[in-house]
Write an enzyme that holds these catalytic residues in place. Structure first.
Site, PDB file in Angstrom:
ATOM      1  N   GLY A 117      -0.919  45.777  10.008  1.00 26.44           N
ATOM      2  CA  GLY A 117       0.436  45.766   9.491  1.00 26.44           C
ATOM      3  C   GLY A 117       1.388  45.010  10.386  1.00 26.44           C
ATOM      4  O   GLY A 117       2.220  44.232   9.923  1.00 26.44           O
ATOM      5  N   ARG A 175       0.385  42.866  16.441  1.00 26.95           N
ATOM      6  CA  ARG A 175      -1.010  43.265  16.604  1.00 26.95           C
ATOM      7  C   ARG A 175      -1.930  42.113  16.224  1.00 26.95           C
ATOM      8  O   ARG A 175      -2.984  41.909  16.821  1.00 26.95           O
ATOM      9  CB  ARG A 175      -1.338  44.512  15.775  1.00 26.95           C
ATOM     10  N   ARG A 186       8.842  34.140   8.100  1.00 24.83           N
ATOM     11  CA  ARG A 186       9.441  35.476   8.203  1.00 24.83           C
ATOM     12  C   ARG A 186       8.885  36.275   9.384  1.00 24.83           C
ATOM     13  O   ARG A 186       8.930  37.505   9.388  1.00 24.83           O
ATOM     14  CB  ARG A 186       9.257  36.273   6.901  1.00 24.83           C
ATOM     15  N   ARG A 237      -8.131  45.440   6.022  1.00 20.80           N
ATOM     16  CA  ARG A 237      -6.943  46.031   6.636  1.00 20.80           C
ATOM     17  C   ARG A 237      -7.386  46.813   7.868  1.00 20.80           C
ATOM     18  O   ARG A 237      -8.349  47.584   7.821  1.00 20.80           O
ATOM     19  CB  ARG A 237      -6.229  46.946   5.648  1.00 20.80           C
ATOM     20  N   SER A 258      -3.023  51.834  11.337  1.00 17.13           N
ATOM     21  CA  SER A 258      -2.893  53.181  11.870  1.00 17.13           C
ATOM     22  C   SER A 258      -2.694  54.162  10.724  1.00 17.13           C
ATOM     23  O   SER A 258      -2.291  53.782   9.622  1.00 17.13           O
ATOM     24  CB  SER A 258      -1.723  53.261  12.852  1.00 17.13           C
ATOM     25  N   ASP A 308      -1.482  59.600  14.733  1.00 17.34           N
ATOM     26  CA  ASP A 308      -0.746  60.858  14.818  1.00 17.34           C
ATOM     27  C   ASP A 308      -1.366  61.824  13.823  1.00 17.34           C
ATOM     28  O   ASP A 308      -2.279  61.457  13.073  1.00 17.34           O
ATOM     29  CB  ASP A 308       0.748  60.645  14.540  1.00 17.34           C
ATOM     30  N   ARG A 366      -0.428  51.684  19.758  1.00 17.93           N
ATOM     31  CA  ARG A 366      -0.783  51.247  18.409  1.00 17.93           C
ATOM     32  C   ARG A 366      -0.954  49.738  18.353  1.00 17.93           C
ATOM     33  O   ARG A 366      -1.769  49.226  17.586  1.00 17.93           O
ATOM     34  CB  ARG A 366       0.269  51.721  17.396  1.00 17.93           C
TER      35      ARG A 366
END
Length: 243
Positions: free
Chosen positions: A21, A25, A44, A88, A91, A210, A223
């Site tokens: 996402g 990362r 973007r 994908r 997290s 989490d 993350r």
């Protein structure tokens, strides 16, 4: 050939794309794991890179948060750039003590209350499925590297900050007990649907960041930089797709 959301040209993306996402990362994965990575898009701020891993071409690109965002980027990758496989890597929040902090989850399906599929194609199914072939390759990759995975249905939610009603059982307990959801994230339902509509392959690997049943939580830095086990599983998947 660029799109409104991607400045890459035809051939800039490999057949397999990893999609975290967070675009940072994606940058971390490219700079840490890929040989000769090159930036192919940054429209973007959604960074996308292509390089090689163990001699095989592979790309990594951020998807942003939520189903509308991954819906746009994955659709364009599949339909405009010749991408065949999107994995994908994200997290998730655990709904059960069976999935603990830093555990890797392989999605066998994504349940959602979202209208994404019915709006996009008229599909009323509330569970979208990943590619069986891609999931099998990911399991082979994990086994070869000695990395433990948990496999099960996940919840793809449209809402991160959900108002509580005080009702018991809670909404997430119902999703766990009635739908079998192990954890929650916000993208895979749309990704799986796009892949099915376009005749492509999609999968989802998640690291538990989490928990709804435990007070433990990871930091933003963890993350971004520490979920390396799922990254290594996904990066090596090409060699198992060829067999």
């Amino acid at each position: 050939m660029s799109t409104p959301h991607n400045r890459a040209e035809i051939g800039d993306f490999a057949k397999t794309v990893l999609m975290p996402g967070d675009p940072l990362r994606a940058k971390f994965i490219a700079e840490t794991f890929l040989e000769n990575p090159r930036l192919v898009t940054d429209v973007r701020g959604m960074l996308g890179y292509t390089g090689t891993y163990q001699g095989r071409p592979i790309s990594v690109m951020g998807s942003g948060m939520g189903m509308p965002s991954i819906g746009i980027y994955s659709y364009e990758l599949y339909s405009q750039y010749g991408v065949e496989n999107i994995i994908r890597i994200g997290s998730a929040g655990s709904y059960t003590d069976k999935a603990k902090l830093f555990d890797v989850v392989l999605a066998s399906g994504a349940y959602s209350e979202s209208n994404y599929a019915v709006t996009q194609s008229g599909d009323t199914n509330d569970i979208q499925k990943p590619s069986a072939e891609l999931n099998a390759a990911l399991k082979s990759s994990a086994e070869a590297q000695g990395i433990r995975m948990i496999e099960g249905v996940i919840h793809s939610s449209d809402v991160f900050y959900r108002q509580t009603t005080g009702a018991k059982p809670t909404y997430w307990e119902k999703l766990r007990d009635e739908k079998g959801c192990l954890a929650v994230e916000m993208e895979s339902f749309a990704l799986f649907h796009n892949a099915r509509v376009l005749g492509k392959r999609a999968a989802c690997l998640l690291t538990i960041s989490d928990s709804f049943v435990s007070p433990e939580i990871t930091t933003a830095e963890q993350r971004q930089n520490s979920f390396t086990e799922m990254m290594k599983i996904a990066l090596a998947v090409e060699q198992y797709l060829e067999k």
